[in-house]
Design a protein around this motif. Structure first.
Motif, short mmCIF file in Angstrom:
data_model
loop_
_atom_site.label_atom_id
_atom_site.label_comp_id
_atom_site.label_asym_id
_atom_site.label_seq_id
_atom_site.Cartn_x
_atom_site.Cartn_y
_atom_site.Cartn_z
N VAL A 31 -60.10 94.62 5.84
CA VAL A 31 -59.64 93.45 5.11
C VAL A 31 -60.81 92.72 4.46
O VAL A 31 -60.74 92.29 3.30
N ALA A 32 -61.92 92.57 5.20
CA ALA A 32 -63.09 91.88 4.65
C ALA A 32 -63.64 92.60 3.42
O ALA A 32 -63.94 91.97 2.40
N LEU A 33 -63.76 93.93 3.50
CA LEU A 33 -64.24 94.70 2.35
C LEU A 33 -63.29 94.57 1.16
O LEU A 33 -63.72 94.40 0.02
N SER A 34 -62.00 94.65 1.44
CA SER A 34 -61.01 94.56 0.37
C SER A 34 -61.05 93.20 -0.30
O SER A 34 -60.99 93.08 -1.53
N VAL A 35 -61.15 92.13 0.51
CA VAL A 35 -61.19 90.76 -0.06
C VAL A 35 -62.42 90.60 -0.96
O VAL A 35 -62.32 90.07 -2.08
N MET A 36 -63.57 91.07 -0.50
CA MET A 36 -64.79 90.92 -1.30
C MET A 36 -64.74 91.73 -2.58
O MET A 36 -65.08 91.23 -3.66
N MET A 37 -64.28 93.00 -2.48
CA MET A 37 -64.25 93.85 -3.67
C MET A 37 -63.23 93.35 -4.68
O MET A 37 -63.50 93.29 -5.89
N VAL A 38 -62.03 92.96 -4.21
CA VAL A 38 -61.02 92.43 -5.13
C VAL A 38 -61.48 91.10 -5.71
O VAL A 38 -61.28 90.81 -6.90
N GLY A 39 -62.13 90.28 -4.88
CA GLY A 39 -62.61 88.98 -5.36
C GLY A 39 -63.63 89.12 -6.47
O GLY A 39 -63.52 88.43 -7.50
N PHE A 40 -64.62 90.00 -6.30
CA PHE A 40 -65.64 90.15 -7.33
C PHE A 40 -65.09 90.82 -8.58
O PHE A 40 -65.48 90.49 -9.71
N PHE A 41 -64.15 91.77 -8.40
CA PHE A 41 -63.52 92.37 -9.58
C PHE A 41 -62.72 91.32 -10.35
O PHE A 41 -62.79 91.25 -11.59
N SER A 42 -61.96 90.50 -9.62
CA SER A 42 -61.16 89.46 -10.28
C SER A 42 -62.03 88.45 -10.98
O SER A 42 -61.71 87.97 -12.07
N ASP A 51 -61.00 84.20 -20.43
CA ASP A 51 -61.18 82.77 -20.17
C ASP A 51 -60.01 82.23 -19.34
O ASP A 51 -59.16 81.49 -19.82
N TYR A 52 -59.98 82.62 -18.06
CA TYR A 52 -58.98 82.07 -17.15
C TYR A 52 -59.55 80.92 -16.32
O TYR A 52 -58.80 80.21 -15.65
N GLY A 53 -60.87 80.80 -16.30
CA GLY A 53 -61.50 79.71 -15.57
C GLY A 53 -61.46 79.87 -14.07
O GLY A 53 -61.52 78.87 -13.33
N TRP A 54 -61.35 81.10 -13.56
CA TRP A 54 -61.32 81.31 -12.12
C TRP A 54 -62.73 81.35 -11.57
O TRP A 54 -63.63 81.95 -12.15
N ASP A 55 -62.91 80.73 -10.39
CA ASP A 55 -64.20 80.79 -9.71
C ASP A 55 -64.11 81.76 -8.53
O ASP A 55 -63.05 82.37 -8.28
N ILE A 56 -65.20 81.90 -7.80
CA ILE A 56 -65.26 82.87 -6.69
C ILE A 56 -64.23 82.55 -5.59
O ILE A 56 -63.51 83.46 -5.15
N PRO A 57 -64.11 81.31 -5.11
CA PRO A 57 -63.10 81.03 -4.07
C PRO A 57 -61.67 81.37 -4.52
O PRO A 57 -60.87 81.91 -3.74
N THR A 58 -61.34 81.07 -5.78
CA THR A 58 -60.01 81.39 -6.28
C THR A 58 -59.77 82.90 -6.28
O THR A 58 -58.70 83.37 -5.86
#
Length: 310
Positions: A31-42, A51-58
């Protein structure tokens, strides 16, 4: 709570314990790997490229949401194909725990989203919150499991047994989320596993209990997907989704499948070295082969005595 307890109700405790190291590996490291990889891709797609204005926490909140898998269709397909039962237990058990861990991770990043951008970052308070949500939920579930086991010994009919388990599932969830501020999901998971271990032995009308929770599982799944579909339909009809959004959704889906596949391959060397393995040993002149379904096959040795085979 109904979905989680129904899944835990179906888990066979002996098989679950044998697969627990692999389940824990997928539900934590996976889960941790998936969250990080999906987060950085997003963040690269929705935060930088478009230009969606998303930051890292989002983006990491989105990663936590999509990292929790729904095994309903997969487990049903495995049963139809005649796949090994331990594979179904592995998938359903991992789904039970990754629901809880993904939700805990979601709350951590969601707490960062509400902060001032200059104050964001992991602090001691967030680490304490993570430990409180995870370990507190498991501890609450353990205590609730003991209480549920005791209550089931005092029942006399099927209606009382069903009512107690239903009240326990929702009561523990509400107690954890609303009063104690721990993970209600993990609390229900822990209580359900304890029920699967010893609670079922206290039930006299097991068939009625099985039918009720299978029916409630079906109703809860149907209701959940119906509500989700209605919300999506409203968003689409109001014109809040453009063709660019549809295209990015398709790209995100493909990326998500690739990320999940890569996580499994990254963890494959680790899960090969944990969990249940096929063992063979010799006892009292007989070769005993323990297979994956925990059934013993006795292999008798033969020898020749004065030209005769015995």
């Amino acid at each position: 709570p109904a979905l989680i307890f129904a899944s835990a109700h179906r888990v066979e405790y002996q098989t679950f314990v044998r697969e627990f190291p692999q389940i824990l590996t997928f539900a934590t490291i996976g889960v941790a790997l998936s969250v990080m990889m999906v987060g950085f891709f997003s963040y690269g797609v929705f935060g930088e490229l478009f230009d969606y204005g998303w930051d890292i926490p989002t983006c990491c909140c989105l990663g936590a949401i999509v990292s929790a898998t729904d095994p309903v269709a997969v487990v049903a397909l495995l049963h139809e194909l005649g796949a090994p039962h331990r594979l179904s237990i592995l998938i359903e058990g991992e789904s039970l725990f990754n629901d809880g861990t993904a939700l805990v991770v979601f709350f951590v990043f969601f707490d960062q989203m509400k902060m001032n951008p200059d104050d964001r970052g992991f602090s001691g308070g967030q680490i304490v919150m993570f430990i409180q949500l995870a370990l507190g939920g498991l501890a609450l579930g353990y205590v609730a499991g003991l209480a549920l086991e005791y209550a089931l010994t005092r029942t006399t009919n099927a209606v009382e047994e069903i009512t107690i388990t239903l009240a326990a599932a929702y009561g523990v969830f509400l107690l954890g989320e609303g009063l104690l501020h721990v993970s209600g999901v993990l609390a229900v998971v822990a209580m359900g596993i304890m029920y699967s271990y010893s609670g079922k032995t206290r039930i006299e009308h097991l068939d009625s209990m099985e039918h009720f929770w299978n029916f409630l599982d079906f109703v809860a799944n149907t209701t959940l997907f119906a509500i989700s579909g209605a919300i999506i339909a409203v968003v689409v009809l109001e014109g809040e989704i453009s063709m660019t959004d549809f295209g990015l959704t398709f790209i995100f889906y493909i990326a998500l499948m690739l990320i999940r596949t890569s996580v499994i391959f990254m963890l494959f060397p680790l899960i090969q070295r944990c969990g249940y393995r096929k063992k063979q040993f010799v006892c009292c002149g007989r070769g005993r082969d323990n297979d994956e379904d925990n059934k013993d096959r006795i292999v008798l040795r033969t020898k020749r005595v004065e030209g005769k085979r015995t």
